[in-house]
Scaffold this motif. Structure first.
Motif, short mmCIF file in Angstrom:
data_model
loop_
_atom_site.label_atom_id
_atom_site.label_comp_id
_atom_site.label_asym_id
_atom_site.label_seq_id
_atom_site.Cartn_x
_atom_site.Cartn_y
_atom_site.Cartn_z
N TYR A 35 0.62 -1.23 -0.04
CA TYR A 35 -0.03 -0.13 0.13
C TYR A 35 0.82 1.36 0.07
CZ TYR A 35 -3.68 3.34 1.66
OH TYR A 35 -4.33 4.44 1.56
N MET A 36 1.91 1.36 0.62
CA MET A 36 2.76 2.55 0.96
C MET A 36 3.71 2.63 -0.33
SD MET A 36 3.28 2.58 5.03
CE MET A 36 4.66 1.60 5.19
N GLU A 53 -0.61 -0.30 11.91
CA GLU A 53 -0.08 -0.67 10.64
C GLU A 53 -1.15 0.05 9.72
OE1 GLU A 53 0.16 -4.55 9.23
OE2 GLU A 53 1.63 -5.02 10.45
N LEU A 54 -2.21 -0.06 9.98
CA LEU A 54 -3.27 0.93 9.02
C LEU A 54 -3.25 2.38 9.09
CD1 LEU A 54 -5.51 0.07 7.06
CD2 LEU A 54 -7.31 -0.09 8.68
N ALA A 55 -2.78 2.80 10.32
CA ALA A 55 -2.57 4.40 10.67
C ALA A 55 -1.31 4.68 9.91
CB ALA A 55 -2.33 4.55 12.19
N GLU A 56 -0.37 3.92 9.91
CA GLU A 56 0.94 4.10 9.36
C GLU A 56 0.68 4.14 7.76
OE1 GLU A 56 4.17 1.68 10.23
OE2 GLU A 56 5.45 2.85 8.53
N MET A 57 -0.38 3.25 7.27
CA MET A 57 -0.46 3.09 5.84
C MET A 57 -1.10 4.74 5.46
SD MET A 57 -1.66 -0.73 5.59
CE MET A 57 -2.95 -0.60 4.33
N PHE A 58 -2.26 4.86 6.21
CA PHE A 58 -2.93 6.01 5.66
C PHE A 58 -2.06 7.31 5.76
CE2 PHE A 58 -7.24 3.66 6.93
CZ PHE A 58 -7.36 3.51 5.63
N SER A 112 8.20 -9.69 17.34
CA SER A 112 8.71 -8.35 17.05
C SER A 112 7.53 -7.78 16.14
CB SER A 112 9.82 -8.53 16.21
OG SER A 112 9.50 -9.22 15.09
N ALA A 113 7.91 -6.24 16.25
CA ALA A 113 6.82 -5.37 15.27
C ALA A 113 7.60 -4.06 15.18
CB ALA A 113 5.48 -5.35 16.24
N LYS A 114 7.16 -3.32 14.28
CA LYS A 114 7.52 -1.99 13.92
C LYS A 114 6.34 -1.07 14.16
CE LYS A 114 10.81 0.56 11.09
NZ LYS A 114 11.27 0.56 9.83
N PHE A 115 6.49 -0.09 15.34
CA PHE A 115 5.29 0.77 15.20
C PHE A 115 5.81 2.17 14.45
CE2 PHE A 115 5.80 -1.57 19.14
CZ PHE A 115 4.48 -2.28 18.94
#
Lengths: 600, 446
Positions: free
Chosen positions: B47-48, B153-158, B320-323
C-alpha cells in the motif's frame, strides 16, 4: 491527499530540470570558426599540416552555429587530407604498406579522432565563451536550489526508513521519466567517450576550476570528474539525510564522498600541476585496467621515487591490499566505502537500487559474465606486460614475467583447493573445476606461445586486446551501461555483471573472509524488503527466512537490507568463527535433528 | 497419500514445503485469496509503495511446479468427512487422504450499528487491501478502530498517503494489555509525534450513513462525531472457521487440536491462526495468531505426516513489530503487568525512543524476558539465557553479546549495567564489546 511538501517538491523538480536544461542547452550557445593555427598546432606534423591545409580553406571564412556542423566539415577536411597523404605517399613518394617509413608518415585514424576536440575548443567563440561563468553559475544555482527544495523535506520527516511511493514514482519504477533519464545518461556517455568534441562548451564553463586545480584547461576527463564528484556530493548529502538514523549509512556515505573528492578528484589534479603522474590512488587493478599498459608503466618508471612508489602501491593494493582487507572486512571495504563507481551507485544510484533483477536467471548470467570479464582483464594484462618487457636480458624478461604470473595463478588455485578441503568452504565442484581449467588454460596457452616463439603471447596482438577491452568493457559496459542503465536495471549493473575487481574481491569474500550477514534466529517475516532493496540482486529473504547466515561473493555490504528490515533480522558482521557452518546448509528454524531424536 | 492443505498462508505453505522436503507425497495447496503464497505482514508495504505485490511472494511462480506442490485457486465450500472429499466453488470436488485446515483468521466485528456500510473494512487479506486501495483515492480522513498491531499498521498506511487518521483505542494506552506501561507510553508518544490523532479510552459506538450507504462519520462513546470517509476495523482477529461450524470437527473459538495438531477427526489437522490448542504450554495462549507460530506448526505437522509423531513445541516465546519507525522485539515473557514473584530492570534512553527491559525472577534471579524498543537484540543469545534460566548477574556483564544493532550504532549496555548497579547496590563489571560475533558464536556453542 497531497503532501504538505508537494509545492516545494514541484518547484524543486522544476528548478533541477531547468538547471539541467540550461546546462544542456549551453552546448549550443557558441559558434565555431576554424583557426588555421590550431590545425597546425594539433596536427603537430608539418607534412600532415601541409597536406590537410588546402582542404581547410573552405572552412576558414565560415562561422558555424554549432559543433555538429563544424565537426561534420572538419571531419571531411581531415579525411580528405588523410586520403591525399596516402595518395601522395603511394604515387609520388613510391612508398607502400610494406615500408616502415610509410607507416610513420601516414596520418593514422587515431590522429583524425583525437585532433577534433582541441581544434573544436579553439574554434569556439560567442555567447557562451563570453558568459561562461554566468551560464554555468545559473545552472549550478538552479540545480542546487532545486535539490535543496526536493530533499530538504526529508529533514522535516521523522528519521526512519521511508520508501513511500518508490513503486508509484515513474522515475523510480521504469516509467516515462525513468526511461527519459536513462536515455539522457546513455547519450551523455556516448558523447563523452566517443564524441567529446561536442562537449567543449561544458569544458569552457569549468575551465576556471581546472586552472585553479591543475593550472591547465579542462579536458573532457576533468569535466567528467568534476560532474561526477558534484553528483556524489549532492546525492551523498541526500543519502545521509535519508538514513540519518543509521550510523553505518552515515559513515559509509561520508567515506565514499571523501574518497571521491580527495583521492579521485583533487589529489590527481594537484599531482598533475606538479607534473607528476596523476593516478587515482584508490583505483585498483583490474578495475584500473590500464595500470600495466606501456604508457602508464613508462610514466611511472620515468618519474623517479614517486613513480616507483606508485608502481609499488598499485601492485601492493592488488596483491596484498585486496586479499588482506577483504579477509577482515569483506569486499565492502572497497565496493561501498572507497570505490568511485560504488560511490556513484550508493549516492546518485540509491533511488534506483530496487530495480536490480532478483531472478535466478540473472544470478546465473552474472556469475558467467563478471568472471569472464576478470579472465579477459587478466589475459589482456599478461599479454600487454609481456610485450612491454625485453625478450632477453638479465632482469625481468618476458619469460621470467610469465613464470611469475603462472606461479601467482597456481598459488591462488592451490590455495582455493586447500581451503575448500580444509575448512569446507563449500565451493561448488563445478565452479572449482571451471576455475582450475581456466587457470591451466592461461598457463598452458601462454607457455605454448613462448615455446613456439610467438611475438604475441596469446596469438592475438596485445594492442588488439587492449582496444577491445577499452571499448567494450571500459567504455560501453562501465559507462554507457553501468551508469546509463541506473533507472532501468538498478544502480549496480556494472559492479554486478562487469567489474573485474568486484569479481576478484568477490572470490576472496566467498572463499576466505570473516564477513557475513548474520540472520537473527527466526524473526524473519518474509516481507521482502531486504531482497527488493538489495542493489546486487541477492535474494536476501531466501536466506533470512531459513535462518541461514549469508556469504555471497557479490554482496558489497551496503547494509541497506539490514536498514530496511522491519524486524531487525539482519546484521553485517565480521567474525572468524563458524562462518561456513552457519551458511552452508539450512539451519532448521524450529526442529533441529537433535531435538527430534530427544523427543522420539 | 495425498495431502490437501486449505489455505496458502505461512502455516499451510510451510507444511506443504516440508512435506515435499521430507517425502514424495502428492501435496495440494488451495487458496481463493491469492494464486501464490505471499507475506501477509507485508501488505502494508504494498500500500505504501515500498514493495509491489509480487515482491511479497517469497518464492518465484515456478517454484511450485519445480517442487511438485499443486496449487488450486478456489474456495472450499464444504467438507465431506465421511468420503474424504472437498467441494470447491468452481464445481470441482477434491479427494484427500490427509486434510490440513490452515484458513487463518478473519477480522473481528462487534455488531456496531452501521458496520455493514461501504467504506468499513478490516485489514487481513489481499482483498481487504484492494478494497482499502479503491477507497484511498479521494480520502482525506480515516478512522481506525482498535489499538493492536494491525491498527497501527493501518494508521501508518494512511499516514503515508497524507490521509488524516483518528485512531480510537479502547484501552488507557496503546496495546497496554501486552506492553508494560513505559513501552506503551513510548508508542503513544511516537504515534502522536507522527501526527496521528490518537484517542485513548475511546470506543466506537456507531458508524453513520451518508444516506447513500456510504460511511460519513463515526460516533464514539465519548459522544464525539468524527467525520470520515473510511473506517478501518482492527479490533483483533478470530479464527476463520465459520464454514466448518456444521462439520463434525470439534470447535471452540478455533479448531481444537492436540499436541500433534490433529483434530478430533483422524487425518484432519489444523494449524496456524485457525487452530486452538487443547493444552497450550504453560504461559502460552491456546490461539497464537502470529507468523512465527504458524510457521512452526507447519513444520511440526509436516514432520508428523512424513516422519513420525512429534509434539508441537513452540520453544521460548518471541515476537517483533514495528510501530511507525519504532522497532520492538520481545524474547521470553514480558507481561504488561509484572507478576509478584518477578522484578524488572527497565532502562530508557533520555530521547524516549529506545529502551531495554529485562525481567527476572525475584528469588532465583533467573532472567525471564527481554524486551527492547528501538534496539535490536540477538534471538539465539536471549533464547539461551532464558532456556538456561541464567541469573541476571551473569547476563548483565555479557549484555553486549545480545546486541544486534548495526555496526557504528551507539551501545547502551553500560547504562543498563550502571542502572542495575545503582538500583541494587552492586558492582557488576561490563565485559568489553570487542570481537562480539566471535564471542557470541563461542557462547552459543558451549
Amino acid at each position: 491527499m497531497r503532501s504538505p511538501h508537494t509545492l516545494q517538491k514541484t518547484i524543486g523538480t522544476f528548478a533541477v530540470i531547468t538547471g539541467l536544461a540550461l546546462f544542456t542547452a549551453s552546448l549550443g550557445l557558441n559558434s565555431f570558426s576554424l583557426r588555421e593555427k590550431s590545425l597546425q598546432t594539433h596536427l603537430n606534423n608539418d607534412y600532415h599540416y601541409e597536406m590537410v591545409a588546402p582542404f581547410a580553406i573552405s572552412m576558414l571564412d565560415k562561422t558555424y552555429s554549432n559543433s555538429l556542423t563544424f565537426n561534420r566539415d572538419l571531419h571531411q577536411v581531415l579525411k580528405q587530407g588523410q586520403e591525399a597523404i596516402r595518395q601522395d605517399l603511394e604515387q609520388n613518394k613510391g612508398l607502400g604498406p610494406s615500408d616502415e617509413t610509410y607507416w610513420s608518415m601516414v596520418m593514422q585514424d587515431y590522429v583524425v579522432r583525437s585532433v577534433k576536440l582541441p581544434i573544436t575548443r579553439e574554434a569556439a567563440q560567442g555567447f557562451l565563451s563570453d558568459h561562461a561563468g554566468m551560464t554555468g553559475g545559473l545552472a549550478l544555482i538552479l540545480v542546487l536550489l532545486g535539490s535543496f527544495l526536493l530533499y530538504f523535506p526529508i529533514w522535516k520527516q521523522l528519521p526512519g526508513i521511508d520508501n513511500t511511493g518508490v513503486f508509484s514514482s515513474p522515475l523510480k519504477s521504469r516509467g516515462w521519466s525513468g526511461i527519459l533519464l536513462g536515455s539522457y545518461l546513455i547519450l551523455f556517455y556516448l558523447i563523452l567517450y566517443f564524441y567529446p568534441q561536442h562537449l567543449v562548451n561544458w569544458m569552457i564553463i569549468v575551465d576556471p576550476i581546472s586552472y585553479r586545480l591543475n593550472n591547465g584547461p579542462a579536458s573532457q576527463w576533468f569535466l567528467y570528474g568534476l560532474l561526477y564528484t558534484f553528483v556524489i556530493l549532492v546525492m551523498g548529502l541526500r543519502m545521509i539525510l535519508k538514513y540519518r538514523h543509521n550510523a553505518y549509512q552515515i559513515w559509509r556515505t561520508a567515506s565514499v564522498m571523501f574518497f571521491q573528492t580527495c583521492f579521485a578528484f583533487i589529489l590527481p589534479q594537484l599531482l598533475a600541476w606538479l607534473n607528476q603522474p596523476a593516478p587515482d590512488l584508490k583505483n585498483i587493478w583490474p578495475l584500473d585496467y590500464s595500470f600495466f599498459f606501456d604508457y602508464r608503466l613508462d610514466e611511472m618508471l620515468q618519474s623517479g621515487t614517486f613513480g616507483l612508489f606508485l608502481l609499488f602501491w598499485g601492485i601492493a593494493l592488488t596483491l596484498i591490499g585486496v586479499p588482506v582487507f577483504t579477509y577482515f572486512f569483506g569486499k565492502r571495504w572497497y565496493c561501498s566505502w572507497v570505490c568511485g563507481c560504488g560511490g556513484l551507485a550508493e549516492t546518485m544510484g540509491d533511488p534506483f537500487r530496487h530495480l536490480s533483477d532478483k531472478s535466478l536467471r540473472a544470478w546465473q548470467v552474472e556469475r558467467w559474465l563478471i568472471h569472464l570479464v576478470l579472465i579477459f582483464a587478466v589475459v589482456m594484462t599478461i599479454a600487454v606486460v609481456y610485450t612491454y618487457l625485453p625478450k632477453q636480458g638479465s632482469g625481468l624478461t618476458r619469460s621470467v614475467f610469465f613464470s611469475i604470473s603462472s606461479a601467482v595463478l597456481l598459488f591462488a588455485m592451490g590455495f582455493v583447493w586447500f581451503l575448500n578441503k580444509k575448512i569446507k568452504a563449500a565451493i561448488p565442484r563445478r565452479a572449482l573445476l571451471i576455475g582450475t581449467f581456466t587457470g591451466f588454460a592461461i598457463i598452458g596457452i601462454g607457455t605454448w606461445g613462448i615455446m613456439a616463439e610467438k611475438e604475441y603471447l596469446f596469438w592475438v596482438q596485445d594492442y588488439q586486446l587492449r582496444s577491445w577491452y577499452g571499448f567494450y568493457v571500459g567504455s560501453v559496459f562501465a559507462g554507457l551501461v553501468g551508469t546509463g542503465f541506473y533507472p532501468l536495471m538498478g544502480n549496480r549493473v556494472w559492479c554486478r555483471f562487469g567489474c573485474p575487481l568486484a569479481a576478484y574481491l568477490g572470490l576472496v569474500q566467498r572463499i576466505s573472509s570473516k564477513f557475513r550477514i548474520t540472520v537473527n534466529g527466526s524473526q524473519c517475516i518474509s516481507c521482502g524488503n531486504c531482497s527488493t532493496y538489495c542493489e546486487m540482486g541477492i535474494d536476501v529473504r531466501s536466506y533470512a527466512q531459513k535462518g541461514q547466515d549469508i556469504v555471497r561473493s557479490s554482496c558489497v555490504g551496503c547494509g541497506i537490507c539490514a536498514a530496511v528490515c522491519p524486524r531487525g533480522v539482519l546484521k553485517l558482521e565480521n567474525g572468524s568463527h563458524d562462518v561456513y557452518q552457519r551458511t552452508q546448509q539450512t539451519r532448521a528454524i524450529h526442529i533441529s535433528e537433535t531435538e527430534v531424536t530427544l523427543l522420539n | 497419500m495425498h495431502t490437501v492443505i486449505i489455505g496458502n498462508g505461512i502455516s499451510g505453505t510451510t507444511a506443504a514445503r516440508f512435506i515435499r522436503k521430507w517425502s514424495d507425497h502428492p501435496v495440494t495447496l488451495i487458496s481463493s485469496e491469492s494464486p501464490y503464497f505471499f507475506s501477509r505482514t507485508a501488505l502494508m508495504y504494498v500500500y505504501m509503495g515500498h514493495l509491489r505485490q509480487k515482491d511479497t511472494q517469497p518464492y518465484p511462480p515456478d517454484f511450485w511446479k519445480k517442487n511438485r506442490i499443486h496449487l488450486i485457486q478456489a474456495h472450499v465450500t464444504s467438507l465431506d468427512i465421511a468420503h474424504k472429499l472437498l467441494q470447491l466453488d468452481n464445481g470441482q470436488s477434491l479427494a484427500y487422504d490427509k486434510l490440513v485446515v490452515a484458513t487463518g483468521s478473519v477480522s473481528n466485528f462487534f455488531n456496531w450499528p452501521g458496520q455493514e456500510l461501504k467504506g468499513v473494512r478490516g485489514l487481513y487479506s489481499l482483498q481487504d487491501l484492494e478494497y482499502i486501495e479503491t477507497y484511498s483515492k479521494e480520502l482525506t480522513h480515516a478512522v481506525v478502530v482498535g489499538g493492536g498491531l494491525i491498527g497501527i499498521e493501518l494508521a501508518e498506511m494512511f499516514h503515508s498517503r497524507n490521509i488524516q487518521v483518528t485512531f480510537l483505542v479502547r484501552e488507557k494506552s496503546y496495546w497496554d494489555h501486552v506492553l508494560a506501561p513505559e513501552e506503551s507510553a513510548m508508542v503513544n508518544r511516537h504515534i502522536r509525534e507522527n501526527g496521528i490523532d490518537l484517542q485513548t479510552e475511546t470506543s466506537l459506538k456507531a458508524i453513520l450513513d451518508d444516506g447513500k450507504g456510504q460511511v460519513k462519520a463515526v460516533l464514539t462513546d465519548t459522544g464525539e462525531t468524527i467525520p470520515c470517509g473510511f473506517v478501518g476495523i482492527t479490533a483483533g482477529v478470530r479464527p476463520n472457521i465459520d464454514w466448518l461450524k456444521t462439520s463434525p470437527l470439534e470447535i471452540e473459538r478455533g479448531i481444537l487440536v492436540d499436541a500433534f495438531l490433529q483434530t478430533n477427526i483422524p487425518d484432519v489437522y489444523a494449524i496456524g491462526d485457525c487452530a486452538q490448542l487443547r493444552q497450550p504450554q504453560p504461559g502460552r495462549q491456546a490461539i497464537e495468531a502470529v507468523w512465527y507460530t504458524g510457521r512452526m506448526m507447519g513444520e511440526t505437522l509436516a514432520y508428523n505426516i512424513c516422519k513420525g509423531p512429534l509434539a508441537y513445541n513452540p520453544g521460548v516465546w518471541f515476537n517483533s513489530a514495528k510501530f511507525f519507525h519504532l522497532e520492538y522485539q520481545v524474547y521470553g515473557q514480558v507481561p504488561a503487568s509484572l507478576p509478584p514473584d518477578q522484578d524488572t530492570l527497565y532502562w530508557e534512553h533520555p530521547d524516549g525512543k529506545k529502551s531495554i527491559r529485562i525481567n527476572f525472577d525475584k528469588s532465583s534471579q533467573a532472567v525471564t524476558g527481554f524486551q527492547t524498543m528501538g534496539i535490536r537484540f540477538r534471538q539465539e543469545v536471549c533464547e539461551k539465557w532464558l532456556a538456561n534460566r541464567t541469573p541476571l548477574d551473569e547476563v548483565l556483564p555479557k549484555l553486549a553479546l545480545a546486541n544486534f544493532d548495526p555496526e557504528f550504532y551507539r551501545r547502551y549496555e553500560t547504562q543498563v549495567v550502571q542502572l542495575y548497579n545503582h538500583r541494587f547496590h552492586k558492582n557488576l563489571p561490563l565485559q568489553s564489546p570487542r570481537n562480539i560475533l566471535d564471542k557470541v558464536l563461542q557462547f552459543l556453542k558451549n
